[in-house]
Each structure stands twice: as structure tokens, then as C-alpha cells.
Design an enzyme around this catalytic site. Structure first.
Site, PDB file in Angstrom:
ATOM      1  N   GLU A 330       0.843  -1.218   0.000  1.00 21.85           N
ATOM      2  CA  GLU A 330       0.000   0.000   0.000  1.00 21.85           C
ATOM      3  C   GLU A 330       0.870   1.257   0.000  1.00 21.85           C
ATOM      4  O   GLU A 330       0.549   2.243  -0.657  1.00 21.85           O
ATOM      5  CB  GLU A 330      -0.981  -0.008   1.179  1.00 21.85           C
ATOM      6  CG  GLU A 330      -1.896  -1.238   1.252  1.00 21.85           C
ATOM      7  CD  GLU A 330      -2.552  -1.631  -0.059  1.00 21.85           C
ATOM      8  OE1 GLU A 330      -2.761  -0.752  -0.927  1.00 21.85           O
ATOM      9  OE2 GLU A 330      -2.844  -2.834  -0.240  1.00 21.85           O
ATOM     10  N   TYR A 416      -1.205  -8.121 -11.265  1.00 25.20           N
ATOM     11  CA  TYR A 416      -0.216  -8.028 -10.175  1.00 25.20           C
ATOM     12  C   TYR A 416       1.035  -8.850 -10.495  1.00 25.20           C
ATOM     13  O   TYR A 416       2.159  -8.368 -10.425  1.00 25.20           O
ATOM     14  CB  TYR A 416      -0.811  -8.567  -8.866  1.00 25.20           C
ATOM     15  CG  TYR A 416      -1.863  -7.699  -8.231  1.00 25.20           C
ATOM     16  CD1 TYR A 416      -3.109  -7.535  -8.821  1.00 25.20           C
ATOM     17  CD2 TYR A 416      -1.637  -7.059  -7.020  1.00 25.20           C
ATOM     18  CE1 TYR A 416      -4.092  -6.753  -8.229  1.00 25.20           C
ATOM     19  CE2 TYR A 416      -2.618  -6.281  -6.417  1.00 25.20           C
ATOM     20  CZ  TYR A 416      -3.841  -6.130  -7.021  1.00 25.20           C
ATOM     21  OH  TYR A 416      -4.801  -5.363  -6.434  1.00 25.20           O
TER      22      TYR A 416
END
Ligand code: BES
Ligand code: ZN
Length: 646
Positions: A330, A416
Site C-alpha cells: 500500500e 499483479y
């Protein structure tokens, strides 16, 4: 037209304008006009009239499960533009005025039946402009109780059990259910907000706090925030509850309910080091603070990169910081995703793939090369499994996703894991030093701006390939981004990363030799995950029982490990794991864990389907709408089906 305007709301309309703001230069980000930049999931026509700033003045209404108040939008209109088109989803609009309080005409269009998640357009007739092509539009509105971006929690859904809680999740296209704006990642906006909540609740947002809350009427307090960097609107986020703050370092801290705060603060104790690593690798941290909030368990993701305030699932807390890759991830979005953002959802890899690569680099810096290589090996195994499952020529394996792909389907391995493998490959071909310098420059040059796949590739070619035909051939750039499968030049993870575990996997498959308990306990969480992920598909009850007995799998304090154990147990109809699965599914709301466990039960057919239904009847009301939507599909429930009360 949507039904009734709410009379009270119109009175509020004139109360707030963005004029009370300290005067400052606001940089207005460009709108990209290339074909790749086009976002099919917005109604906005930003080239005619676009929102540059959003000022929210909202009350949190926990009884009515809605926000209500006003949104004041700064609008930049092209010469002759007559209309401003906004995105909305279920908003109840009370009235629209200009900055002077004059009513503006508006209509709320019908939802597109072929694309319900897109919501409905609000089309506003612009009056005479109040400045050089700039004007304000004030919308008085309330969100619907079922607004998908907001989850209103009853006290019993929180750790403390005494106060309600609310949090938002904007990505991908949910913020239009509580903010009337142009909800597209390529239309960046600065924002500010004044939010009131009943005492003793505290409100936090993904922007900088303007200071202590102010007491207002009816036992409420008003909290103010500002975000001066222009951001894609999915990053506007809010949470409110009985939360407290613990400082982690000079730039960082964590919010959580008091019951969770200490464990949360301990778990994120490496944050300053992670930030330093990110800065050292890819340049300045441009958001001021990096705080986090640990939410109640129904938060549907592991984490969400809301600027200045990462949202985290409580299920990442393991007591030993072993799931800290999540914080690194994050945080990495502070460069990829938040600073430079895809313009269209089809370029999901530009946010998530680049972020996963940076996450890995930060991990390497802070936790060492061995752990980072293990994490890459786990990611690469997921990629290979996905390609195997879909076939190497499936469009589902392409990094730039096909037209029409739902913005919510841009969170898979093709984005990803293939994105990470792509950047690892480029890095290995051009050399780390040159690649790091280039990536840092990419972030600098496109800071606070939207980007596309073709821009990324053009920049790589301009700065690194420089017309070298042999290098161009070795990189296979287009094949990576637009092609399917895994290109031949891929930089594979070092097989030595998991040498010991892989030997144990083989030994178990061949002779059912279980690793020694002490050895198992000495393994990293990544190693334990590798072992469990590689277990044979089919296992007998005796084998599962022996494994659990030897390794105490069902006692693991790491939810990633527990999840893999339960998944293996359920797909093999292992009855003794059912009570634990029931407990886990009631305690954990993260979609990444919840959906696959219901899927594992469901796929067994006669054995697991009644179990799944029984558990889901109890847990469905506690899940987020996103998680619920996914599990509804798995167990064949329609969204209208009666759910147990929340
Ligand atoms: N931005 C994503 C979450 C997301 C993606 C929400 C797409 C909506 C649409 C977030 O940064 C993320 O990737 N979370 C992962 C973290 C993991 C990769 C470490 C998650 O929640 O599992
Ligand atoms: Zn991410």
C-alpha cells in the site's frame, strides 16, 4: 428522473463554498485524449466541462445509513460548453445551484441496463460562467442507505461492540454512490471536506487533517480535511468510529479501535523503515504523512492505498509482522497508482503491477534479498497457475485487459503477478541501476498525472532502448503488455529461494513424510505458505489429520497460513475442519479469503453445499457488499434474496 428532492437539503446548498479555503495555487492535471486513455465506465465528458476540485460538507447519519449535505465542485468548462456531466449511483439530489445560490437545471439519467455498475449520469446545465471558464456548482444530496462505497457497521460488528462504524471503499467505481463527481481515474481532482459525526466518534480521511474537531450542534463534532495534490477521485476515503491513534514514527501512525490499537501499532512498527526504503529507491514521498487505519473485519480487501491513510484489514495482524508485505504494497502505491495513475481501468497493471514490483524492492531493502525472492517466487507460482488454468493464449492472461472488462476484475494475477514479472524482466535486461533511474524519472515526470500503457512503453524506449534494435528484441515489451501468456524472456525467480521447502514438498508427495514440527516453526510465513500451496490436490482425512496434528496448522496465528490450511481441508471434505471454517468465515471478511473458501465448499457438491449455505446464512449480513456479491454468485444466490438482518 430520480424521485423526490429532499427539501431540507436545498437550504444547505448555499452554506458552503470552496472560497473559505486559503488561497493557493492548484495545479490542474491534464486529461489524456489518446484512445488508450479512454474510460468507458464514466459518463463524464471532461473535455467539455470538468471538475477540478471537490468540497464536501456532509453529516454522517448512522441511523439513516447515509451521508447528507453538499458537494461544491469547481468546474472548468471549455468555450461554449453548456453542460456538466457527473457520475452518480443512487444519489438523492435535492437541488443544484451555482456558486451564487442560483438554481441550475439538472436531470438524472437512467442507468444503463447493460452496465448497471456505471450508475446514472447527472447532467447539469451550466449558467453564465463566474470567472474565466471557471465556475462552481453546488449539489445538495444524500447517499442511499445501500450506497456500495459505504459500509455502515452495527456496534456488534466492531471490536469494541459499543459504537457504530462506517468506512468507504472507492476503488474501483464506487465513490459515485456517495460523492457526485466525475468518477474516473483520469480526471484528477483536489478536494477538501468537513464531516460531522456524533460524539464520541472520530472521523478520518485520506487527506491532511485541518486540526482538532469543532463542537457543533446536537452533540456532534465537525472534522476538516484537505488534499491539495490532485488525485483520482476513487482515492477520496473516509472512516468513522470509536478510534484512537498511536504514533509509529515521525511521519507515520496508526488508527484503530482501542481494543486493537496496541496489536496494530506493534504490527506496523517497521513503517518508517519501509518509507525510507521507498524514498531511497524511487524518490520523494510527496503526501506529507503516512498513516494507516486498521478497520473492522468486514473490510473486503487486504489493504487500500488511500493517500495519507492506508486502509488495512485486521486479518493481517499475525503478531510477528510476517504479513507486512501488505504495508509495503500500500505504501508503494504512494508512487505507482497515487502519484502516477492509470487513466483507464484497462491499464490496471500500471497501478498494481508496478506497485507489486516496488513492494518487492522495498521488501528486499528492509527484510533482505531472501525474503523478497521468496515473495517473488510465490507471486510467480500464482502467475503460472493462472496461465495454466486459462491457457497461454487466453485474453484473460493479458496485462492490458480487454475492452469491457469490469473495473472490479482488474485485481488478478495478470495484473499483479505478470506486471511484477514484467518489471523484474526489464530490470534484469537493462540493469538495476539504469532501471531504477528510469522509474524514478517516470514518477517525477508524471507526478499527479494520469498515464497509459503506451506512454510507459514509449518512455522506456526513449530513455533506455534508444533505438537499439537488439535490446528492443531482447525486451519483448509489446508482447509483455499486449500479448497473452508468459513471454519467453521472463526473469524467473531463483529456484534456490524455496529449495528447502520444495524438497519437503516433494518428500511429502512421494512418501508422505511430514516436515519436523521444529523445522516447520522455523520457516518463514512465506515458506509455510509455499508448502501448503503445493500440497497435493487430493488428500485423505487421515492425511489431513496427521498433518494438522504434526504442524498445528489449525492453531496458526497467521491468517494467510490458516486460510491455505482450511482451503486444503475443505476441498477434501475434511469434516473436522468445518467448525473452524465456520469460525474463520464469521471472523474474517476479506474477500480474498472468504470467496475461495465458499468456492472450495461449493465445488465438492453434495458434501459442501449445505455447509456453505448454512455458514453463509449466518455470515452474509456481516460481509461487505463486494464480498457478498462474489459469494452470492458462488452459492447461486440472487442479490434480492432475503439476507439475514445486518
Ligand atoms: N488497490 C488495491 C485494492 C483494489 C484493487 C481495490 C482493485 C479495488 C479494485 C490494493 O492496493 C491491493 O492491491 N490490495 C491487495 C494487497 C496485496 C496485493 C498485498 C489486497 O487487498 O489483497
Ligand atoms: Zn495494490
Amino acid at each position: 428522473m430520480r424521485k423526490s428532492a429532499i427539501a431540507v437539503l436545498t437550504l444547505l446548498a448555499a452554506a458552503c463554498t470552496a472560497d473559505d479555503l486559503p488561497e493557493q495555487e492548484r495545479v490542474i492535471a491534464p486529461i489524456l485524449t489518446s484512445e488508450q486513455a479512454f474510460d468507458e465506465f464514466t459518463y463524464a465528458k471532461p473535455l467539455e466541462a470538468r471538475v477540478t476540485h471537490v468540497a464536501l460538507d456532509l453529516d454522517l447519519d448512522f441511523e439513516g445509513k447515509r451521508v447528507d449535505g453538499t458537494a461544491t465542485l469547481d468546474v472548468q468548462a471549455a468555450e461554449g460548453a453548456r453542460e456538466l456531466v457527473l457520475d452518480s449511483n443512487g444519489l438523492m439530489v435535492g437541488g443544484v445551484t451555482d456558486g451564487q445560490g442560483n438554481a441550475l437545471e439538472y436531470t438524472i439519467g437512467e442507468a444503463d441496463p447493460g452496465n448497471a455498475e456505471k450508475g446514472e449520469p447527472i447532467t447539469i446545465q451550466l449558467g453564465q460562467s463566474t470567472g474565466p471558464n471557471l465556475q462552481q456548482v453546488v449539489i445538495a444530496y444524500a447517499s442511499a442507505p445501500e450506497a456500495e462505497a459505504l459500509q455502515w457497521l452495527e456496534p456488534e460488528q466492531t471490536a469494541g461492540g459499543r459504537y457504530p462504524f462506517v468506512f468507504s471503499q472507492g476503488q474501483a467505481i464506487l465513490n459515485r454512490s456517495w460523492i457526485p463527481t466525475q468518477d474516473s481515474p483520469g480526471i484528477r481532482q483536489t478536494w477538501e471536506a468537513r464531516i460531522t459525526a456524533p460524539e464520541p466518534l472520530t472521523v478520518v480521511m485520506s487527506g491532511i487533517s485541518r486540526g482538532d474537531p469543532e463542537e457543533v450542534e446536537n452533540g456532534r463534532r465537525a472534522f476538516e480535511f484537505v488534499m491539495d495534490n490532485s488525485v483520482p477521485p476513487y482515492l477520496i476515503a473516509l472512516a468513522a468510529g470509536n478510534i484512537e491513534f498511536a504514533e509509529v514514527g515521525p511521519r507515520s501512525g496508526v488508527w484503530a479501535e482501542p481494543e486493537t490499537l496496541q496489536a496494530a501499532a506493534e504490527e506496523v512498527g517497521d513503517t518508517e523503515e519501509l518509507i525510507d526504503a521507498g524514498v531511497g529507491l524511487f524518490g520523494e514521498y510527496r503526501w506529507g504523512r503516512y498513516d494507516m487505519i486498521v478497520l473492522p473485519p468486514s473490510f473486503p480487501y487486504g489493504g487500500m492505498e488511500n493517500p495519507t491513510l492506508t486502509f488495512l484489514t485486521p486479518t493481517f495482524i499475525a503478531g510477528d509482522r510476517s504479513n507486512n508485505g501488505l504495508v509495503a504494497h500500500e505504501l508503494a502505491h504512494s508512487w505507482s497508482g497515487n502519484l502516477v495513475t492509470y487513466s483507464s481501468w484497462r491499464d490496471g497493471w500500471l497501478n498494481e503491477g508496478v506497485t507489486s514490483y516496488i513492494e518487492n524492492r522495498i521488501s528486499e531493502q528492509v527484510y533482505g534479498a531472501d525474503r523478497a525472492e521468496q515473495e517473488y517466487a510465490l507471486s510467480f507460482a500464482d502467475l503460472e497457475a493462472m496461465v495454466e488454468e486459462n491457457g497461454a493464449d487466453s485474453p484473460l492472461t493479458a496485462m492490458r485487459t480487454p475492452e469491457g472488462t469490469s473495473p472490479f476484475d482488474t485485481a488478478g494475477e495478470a495484473i499483479y503477478d505478470k506486471g511484477t514479472a514484467f518489471l523484474k524482466t526489464v530490470e534484469s535486461v537493462v540493469g538495476r541501476e539504469a532501471f531504477d533511474a528510469w522509474l524514478t524519472k517516470w514518477f517525477d515526470e508524471h507526478a499527479f498525472q494520469p498515464a497509459t500503457s503506451e506512454m510507459f512503453l514509449a518512455s522506456l524506449r526513449e530513455d533506455l532502448v534508444k533505438g537499439d534494435a537488439e535490446l528492443e528484441e531482447r525486451l519483448m515489451l509489446d508482447e509483455w503488455v499486449y500479448g497473452t501468456g508468459i513471454p519467453a524472456n521472463v526473469k524467473r525467480p531463483d529456484p534456490a529461494a524455496f529449495a528447502e521447502v520444495d524438497a519437503a514438498v516433494t518428500a511429502y508427495a512421494d512418501t508422505q513424510a511430514i516436515p519436523d514440527a521444529a523445522e516447520w516453526r522455523g520457516w518463514t510465513a512465506a515458506e509455510q505458505r509455499r508448502f501448503l500451496a503445493e500440497l497435493p490436490e487430493e488428500m485423505s482425512a487421515d492425511q489431513l489429520a496427521a498433518l494438522d496434528r504434526a504442524l498445528s496448522l489449525s492453531q496458526s496465528g497467521n491468517n494467510e497460513v490458516l486460510f491455505l490450511w482450511l482451503q486444503a481441508a475443505l476441498r477434501n471434505e475434511y469434516e473436522p475442519a468445518v467448525p473452524q471454517a465456520r469460525e474463520f468465515l464469521a471472523r474474517v471478511g476479506r474477500n480474498k479469503f472468504v470467496s475461495p473458501l465458499f468456492q472450495a465448499l461449493w465445488d465438492t457438491g453434495e458434501w459442501g453445499q449445505p455447509i456453505a449455505t448454512g455458514i453463509y446464512d449466518e455470515t452474509r449480513g456481516g460481509y461487505h457488499s463486494m464480498t457478498r456479491g462474489n459469494v452470492d454468485k458462488i452459492v447461486g444466490r440472487t442479490s434480492e434474496a432475503e439476507a439475514p438482518a445486518q
